[in-house]
Scaffold this motif. Structure first.
Motif, PDB file in Angstrom:
ATOM      1  N   LEU A 143       0.866  -1.176   0.000  1.00 46.06           N
ATOM      2  CA  LEU A 143       0.000   0.000   0.000  1.00 46.06           C
ATOM      3  C   LEU A 143       0.900   1.223   0.000  1.00 46.06           C
ATOM      4  N   CYS A 185      -4.114   6.147  -2.058  1.00 48.02           N
ATOM      5  CA  CYS A 185      -3.505   4.913  -1.542  1.00 48.02           C
ATOM      6  C   CYS A 185      -3.606   3.873  -2.638  1.00 48.02           C
ATOM      7  N   GLU A 212       0.806   5.295   0.025  1.00 50.91           N
ATOM      8  CA  GLU A 212       0.055   6.544   0.153  1.00 50.91           C
ATOM      9  C   GLU A 212       0.825   7.679  -0.501  1.00 50.91           C
ATOM     10  N   TYR A 248      -2.539   7.056   7.239  1.00 52.87           N
ATOM     11  CA  TYR A 248      -2.265   5.690   6.808  1.00 52.87           C
ATOM     12  C   TYR A 248      -3.522   5.064   6.216  1.00 52.87           C
ATOM     13  N   CYS A 249      -3.344   4.307   5.149  1.00 51.34           N
ATOM     14  CA  CYS A 249      -4.458   3.488   4.665  1.00 51.34           C
ATOM     15  C   CYS A 249      -4.243   2.048   5.137  1.00 51.34           C
ATOM     16  N   TRP A 258      -8.923   4.639   6.464  1.00 48.96           N
ATOM     17  CA  TRP A 258      -7.844   5.601   6.697  1.00 48.96           C
ATOM     18  C   TRP A 258      -7.733   5.811   8.203  1.00 48.96           C
ATOM     19  N   THR A 313       1.577   9.035   4.910  1.00 45.89           N
ATOM     20  CA  THR A 313       1.918  10.285   4.241  1.00 45.89           C
ATOM     21  C   THR A 313       1.624  11.433   5.201  1.00 45.89           C
ATOM     22  N   THR A 319      -7.131   1.814  -6.189  1.00 50.05           N
ATOM     23  CA  THR A 319      -6.709   3.029  -5.496  1.00 50.05           C
ATOM     24  C   THR A 319      -7.835   3.575  -4.635  1.00 50.05           C
ATOM     25  N   GLY A 325      -0.155   0.919   4.950  1.00 48.63           N
ATOM     26  CA  GLY A 325       0.813   1.633   4.155  1.00 48.63           C
ATOM     27  C   GLY A 325       1.854   2.285   5.048  1.00 48.63           C
TER      28      GLY A 325
END
Length: 112
Positions: free
Chosen positions: A4, A22, A6, A95-96, A36, A106, A78, A103
Protein backbone atom coordinates in the motif's frame (compact mmCIF):
# COMPACT_ATOMS: atom_id res chain seq x y z
CA UNK A 1 3.22 -9.44 -1.39
CA UNK A 2 0.74 -6.78 -0.41
CA UNK A 3 1.86 -3.18 -0.85
CA UNK A 4 0.00 0.00 0.00
CA UNK A 5 1.54 3.28 -1.09
CA UNK A 6 0.06 6.54 0.15
CA UNK A 7 0.69 9.86 -1.55
CA UNK A 8 -0.69 13.37 -1.71
CA UNK A 9 0.32 14.69 1.67
CA UNK A 10 2.00 18.01 2.19
CA UNK A 11 1.83 21.41 3.82
CA UNK A 12 -1.41 23.34 3.47
CA UNK A 13 -2.86 26.43 5.11
CA UNK A 14 -5.92 26.20 7.37
CA UNK A 15 -9.04 26.05 5.26
CA UNK A 16 -7.21 24.44 2.40
CA UNK A 17 -7.64 21.07 0.72
CA UNK A 18 -5.62 17.99 -0.07
CA UNK A 19 -6.39 14.71 -1.74
CA UNK A 20 -4.63 11.63 -0.49
CA UNK A 21 -4.26 8.49 -2.55
CA UNK A 22 -3.50 4.91 -1.54
CA UNK A 23 -2.44 2.58 -4.32
CA UNK A 24 -2.64 -1.13 -3.60
CA UNK A 25 -0.96 -4.12 -5.17
CA UNK A 26 -0.69 -7.81 -4.40
CA UNK A 27 -4.24 -8.08 -3.12
CA UNK A 28 -7.74 -8.58 -4.52
CA UNK A 29 -8.58 -4.95 -3.84
CA UNK A 30 -12.25 -5.02 -4.72
CA UNK A 31 -13.36 -7.50 -2.07
CA UNK A 32 -12.14 -5.58 0.97
CA UNK A 33 -13.38 -2.59 2.86
CA UNK A 34 -10.65 -0.04 3.46
CA UNK A 35 -9.85 2.44 6.17
CA UNK A 36 -7.84 5.60 6.70
CA UNK A 37 -6.20 6.23 10.03
CA UNK A 38 -4.04 9.06 11.25
CA UNK A 39 -1.50 9.62 13.97
CA UNK A 40 -0.64 13.04 15.30
CA UNK A 41 2.63 13.70 17.13
CA UNK A 42 2.46 12.33 20.65
CA UNK A 43 -0.94 10.77 20.13
CA UNK A 44 -2.25 7.31 19.40
CA UNK A 45 -3.29 6.31 15.92
CA UNK A 46 -6.97 7.06 15.36
CA UNK A 47 -9.48 5.85 12.83
CA UNK A 48 -10.63 8.44 10.31
CA UNK A 49 -12.92 6.80 7.78
CA UNK A 50 -14.03 3.53 6.20
CA UNK A 51 -15.39 2.63 2.78
CA UNK A 52 -17.10 -0.59 1.80
CA UNK A 53 -15.62 -2.93 -0.79
CA UNK A 54 -17.85 -1.62 -3.55
CA UNK A 55 -17.63 1.98 -2.45
CA UNK A 56 -21.32 2.46 -1.80
CA UNK A 57 -21.02 2.89 1.94
CA UNK A 58 -18.77 5.20 3.92
CA UNK A 59 -18.36 6.08 7.58
CA UNK A 60 -16.41 8.91 9.14
CA UNK A 61 -15.10 9.92 12.51
CA UNK A 62 -17.05 12.82 13.96
CA UNK A 63 -13.94 14.99 13.80
CA UNK A 64 -13.84 14.85 9.98
CA UNK A 65 -17.49 14.32 9.06
CA UNK A 66 -18.65 16.85 6.50
CA UNK A 67 -15.10 17.83 5.56
CA UNK A 68 -13.52 14.59 4.34
CA UNK A 69 -14.80 12.37 1.54
CA UNK A 70 -13.64 8.83 0.93
CA UNK A 71 -13.84 7.14 -2.46
CA UNK A 72 -12.22 4.28 -4.31
CA UNK A 73 -11.54 3.15 -7.85
CA UNK A 74 -11.48 -0.63 -7.83
CA UNK A 75 -10.26 -0.82 -11.42
CA UNK A 76 -7.20 1.22 -10.46
CA UNK A 77 -6.88 -0.41 -7.04
CA UNK A 78 -6.71 3.03 -5.50
CA UNK A 79 -8.33 4.63 -2.48
CA UNK A 80 -8.80 8.38 -2.19
CA UNK A 81 -9.37 10.74 0.72
CA UNK A 82 -10.49 14.22 -0.24
CA UNK A 83 -9.85 16.54 2.68
CA UNK A 84 -11.45 19.98 2.66
CA UNK A 85 -11.57 22.82 5.16
CA UNK A 86 -8.45 21.49 6.81
CA UNK A 87 -7.66 22.50 10.37
CA UNK A 88 -4.38 22.52 12.30
CA UNK A 89 -5.68 19.59 14.34
CA UNK A 90 -5.78 17.51 11.15
CA UNK A 91 -1.99 17.54 11.15
CA UNK A 92 -0.87 13.91 11.29
CA UNK A 93 0.62 11.06 9.37
CA UNK A 94 -2.21 9.44 7.42
CA UNK A 95 -2.27 5.69 6.81
CA UNK A 96 -4.46 3.49 4.67
CA UNK A 97 -5.32 -0.03 5.76
CA UNK A 98 -6.71 -3.08 3.99
CA UNK A 99 -7.16 -6.59 5.35
CA UNK A 100 -4.70 -5.99 8.17
CA UNK A 101 -2.05 -4.44 5.95
CA UNK A 102 -0.84 -0.86 6.41
CA UNK A 103 0.81 1.63 4.15
CA UNK A 104 3.89 3.61 5.16
CA UNK A 105 1.92 6.81 5.72
CA UNK A 106 1.92 10.28 4.24
CA UNK A 107 2.45 13.44 6.26
CA UNK A 108 -0.22 16.12 6.30
CA UNK A 109 0.64 19.42 7.93
CA UNK A 110 -1.92 22.17 8.29
CA UNK A 111 -0.29 25.42 9.30
CA UNK A 112 -0.18 29.06 8.37
Amino acid sequence: QVQLVESGGGLVQPGGSLRLSCAASGIIFSIYAMDWYRQAPGKEREWVARISSGGSSTNYADSVKGRFTLSRDNAKKTLYLQMNTLKPEDTAVYYCKIAGYWGQGTQVTVSS
